[in-house]
Design a protein around this motif. Structure first.
Motif, PDB file in Angstrom:
ATOM      1  N   ALA A 193       0.852  -1.187   0.000  1.00  0.00           N
ATOM      2  CA  ALA A 193       0.000   0.000   0.000  1.00  0.00           C
ATOM      3  C   ALA A 193       0.888   1.238   0.000  1.00  0.00           C
ATOM      4  CB  ALA A 193      -0.927   0.008   1.211  1.00  0.00           C
ATOM      5  N   THR A 221      -1.439  -8.348  -3.376  1.00  0.00           N
ATOM      6  CA  THR A 221      -2.492  -7.347  -3.166  1.00  0.00           C
ATOM      7  C   THR A 221      -1.828  -5.978  -3.151  1.00  0.00           C
ATOM      8  OG1 THR A 221      -3.798  -8.895  -1.834  1.00  0.00           O
ATOM      9  CG2 THR A 221      -4.353  -6.565  -1.665  1.00  0.00           C
ATOM     10  N   THR A 223      -2.597  -1.735  -3.318  1.00  0.00           N
ATOM     11  CA  THR A 223      -3.550  -0.640  -3.266  1.00  0.00           C
ATOM     12  C   THR A 223      -2.819   0.691  -3.168  1.00  0.00           C
ATOM     13  OG1 THR A 223      -3.732  -0.803  -0.846  1.00  0.00           O
ATOM     14  CG2 THR A 223      -5.336  -2.039  -2.136  1.00  0.00           C
ATOM     15  N   ASP A 224      -3.446   1.738  -3.720  1.00  0.00           N
ATOM     16  CA  ASP A 224      -2.936   3.109  -3.583  1.00  0.00           C
ATOM     17  C   ASP A 224      -1.443   3.188  -3.861  1.00  0.00           C
ATOM     18  OD1 ASP A 224      -5.406   4.515  -2.552  1.00  0.00           O
ATOM     19  OD2 ASP A 224      -5.220   2.942  -1.053  1.00  0.00           O
ATOM     20  N   GLU A 248      -5.817  -2.262  -6.794  1.00  0.00           N
ATOM     21  CA  GLU A 248      -6.836  -1.238  -6.619  1.00  0.00           C
ATOM     22  C   GLU A 248      -6.203   0.140  -6.427  1.00  0.00           C
ATOM     23  OE1 GLU A 248     -10.347  -2.127  -4.113  1.00  0.00           O
ATOM     24  OE2 GLU A 248      -9.219  -3.880  -3.457  1.00  0.00           O
ATOM     25  N   ARG A 249      -6.889   1.154  -6.935  1.00  0.00           N
ATOM     26  CA  ARG A 249      -6.499   2.559  -6.732  1.00  0.00           C
ATOM     27  C   ARG A 249      -5.005   2.764  -6.985  1.00  0.00           C
ATOM     28  NH1 ARG A 249      -9.572   1.297  -2.400  1.00  0.00           N
ATOM     29  NH2 ARG A 249      -7.768   1.370  -1.006  1.00  0.00           N
ATOM     30  N   THR A 250      -4.579   2.323  -8.152  1.00  0.00           N
ATOM     31  CA  THR A 250      -3.152   2.324  -8.486  1.00  0.00           C
ATOM     32  C   THR A 250      -2.955   2.894  -9.886  1.00  0.00           C
ATOM     33  OG1 THR A 250      -2.567   0.516  -6.994  1.00  0.00           O
ATOM     34  CG2 THR A 250      -1.207   0.749  -8.949  1.00  0.00           C
ATOM     35  N   THR A 280      -8.218   1.791 -11.328  1.00  0.00           N
ATOM     36  CA  THR A 280      -6.791   1.880 -11.642  1.00  0.00           C
ATOM     37  C   THR A 280      -6.603   2.517 -13.018  1.00  0.00           C
ATOM     38  OG1 THR A 280      -6.111   0.048 -10.236  1.00  0.00           O
ATOM     39  CG2 THR A 280      -4.751   0.457 -12.167  1.00  0.00           C
TER      40      THR A 280
END
Length: 449
Positions: A193, A221, A223-224, A248-250, A280
């Protein structure tokens, strides 16, 4: 005297002095090392004196040695990674904490299978490798850079099948490996993350080599985060997935490879290969022969609210898929060559409300929009951790998505859905960016005297 002698026999010897312990360049290992004014000269000298549970404080300076905890659970507290320099490796075998240190010119950190290690506020750089992990690592505010390996894979980090790594606010940059994972080679479980994975390199051109940023055959996994400017001579400029990957959110941007400039997802040996990407942006990547944004072979790809834009390839600028299932919802597919957006031998599964700037991806789901310009702004920092491409006024992506299956936020963390075009309908936008409706102006007449 007899009572004391009996106590010595019962405890196996005289009790070892308790920490904390101190180390400084002007110290001596013959000192007590229990006062800052009487420090050890070497970290190893303090380790020899310490017992499990002790803390070793390391003053600013350069220490040329390799550290082995010899089975003790210890805390190593440096004065700051800019000033406390370890020219040597660390072997960690128990419950260990390392902070405030810069480790360099070595074989990096080796973590045993039984070890549980916390890494904080430190760097690992200019070494033959960064981290080789068999155990459990919790890393935060760590930089792993310019490591160019004595191992064929995992220039920055090699996480073995038994390994579990959680990373937050880390930078993995400028690392190199010959075969797989210039930045990270993950065969275990890896959670990232607020990570920046950039400018890592895979040099060998052999078949199936790749993952210049990350090569994961385990569980990933992310994220961000940002995956940018990584270069592979074969597959997976940004990420290669041959296991289970959830992103996610990448932002996956400006990566280069022969196949799968942004992401290469393919069957290697795992029973199931699944790539799930949500909220993303995949933009500006090059997969010169196959798959500019995403390449998929014998894998399951699931895309929700993804913006795939301005990627380049001779086959499939946005997505190239072979013997794969590709599911799309609320996703933008746009390139400067719309006729080359997609290369596929099986029909994509549209779950509705996708937008393509051509008509060549076979999108026939409910609410799919073809031959439409998504009107994307330039890649930039529009809020949130990673860069996005904003939806400009009048974009058909605004309020063009489906609320069913719409994520609760966009890539930036902005709440979804919103009435982006201010027409009274609150609908999810297509792509990774949720447009915020324009502010309404309130007219107040000027008061008369």
């Amino acid at each position: 005297m007899l009572a004391i002698f009996g106590l010595v026999l019962a405890t196996g010897g005289f009790a070892r002095a308790a920490g904390p312990w101190y180390v400084a360049p002007n110290g001596a290992d013959t000192n007590s090392c229990q006062l800052a004014t009487e420090p050890c000269k070497t970290i190893g000298g303090a380790v020899d004196k310490a017992a499990s549970g002790d803390t070793i404080h390391i003053s600013a300076g350069t220490y040329t040695e390799s550290v082995d905890t010899t089975g003790k659970s210890l805390t190593f507290a440096g004065a700051g990674e800019a000033t406390t320099i370890l020219d040597g490796s660390m072997y960690l075998a128990k419950t260990e904490t390392v902070s405030g240190i810069s480790l360099q010119h070595s074989t990096g950190i080796y973590v045993e299978s039984a070890a549980s290690v916390i890494l904080r506020d430190m760097s690992i750089k200019n070494s033959l490798r960064g981290i080789l992990n068999f155990g459990t690592i919790d890393a935060a505010n760590v930089t792993i850079s310019n490591n160019r390996g004595n191992l064929p894979s995992g220039g920055g980090v090699w996480n073995l099948p038994s390994g579990k790594i959680t990373m937050s606010h880390v930078t993995i940059s400028g690392n190199e490996a010959q075969f797989n994972g210039g930045g990270v080679f993950n065969r275990g479980k890896l959670t990232m993350a607020y990570a920046i994975v950039s400018s890592n390199v895979i040099s060998d051109t052999s078949t199936n080599n790749g993952g210049a940023g990350i090569y994961s055959t385990g569980v990933l996994t992310m994220t961000d985060s940002i995956v940018s400017s990584n270069t592979s001579a074969n597959g997976g400029g940004g990420i290669t997935n041959t296991g289970l990957a959830t992103i996610e959110r990448t932002a996956i941007i400006s990566n280069t490879a022969l196949r799968g400039g942004g992401i290469d997802s393919f069957f290697e040996s795992s029973p199931t290969v699944v790539l799930t990407v949500t909220n993303t942006t995949i933009s500006g990547n090059t997969g010169s022969s196959f798959g500019g944004g995403i390449a998929s072979g014998l894998s399951d790809v699931r895309l929700t609210n993804v913006t795939i834009s301005d990627n380049t390839s001779s086959k499939g600028a946005a997505i190239a898929a072979s013997s794969s299932t590709v599911r799309l919802q609320n996703t933008i597919l746009a390139s400067s060559t719309p006729a080359n957006n997609c290369e596929k031998d099986d029909a994509f599964v549209s779950q509705g409300h996708n937008l393509e700037n051509g008509s060549f991806c076979g999108l026939v789901g409910t609410g799919d929009t073809l031959n439409a310009n998504p009107l994307l702004g330039p890649l930039g920092q529009n809020g949130g951790f990673s860069p996005t491409r904003a939806l400009l006024a009048g974009s058909p992506a605004i309020d063009g998505g489906a609320n069913a299956g719409c994520p609760a936020t966009d890539q930036r963390g902005v709440a979804r859905p919103r009435d982006g075009d201010a027409n009274g309908s609150v609908l999810c936008d297509i792509g990774a960016y949720e447009a915020v409706p324009p502010a309404k102006l309130l007219y107040v007449p000027m008061a008369r005297r």
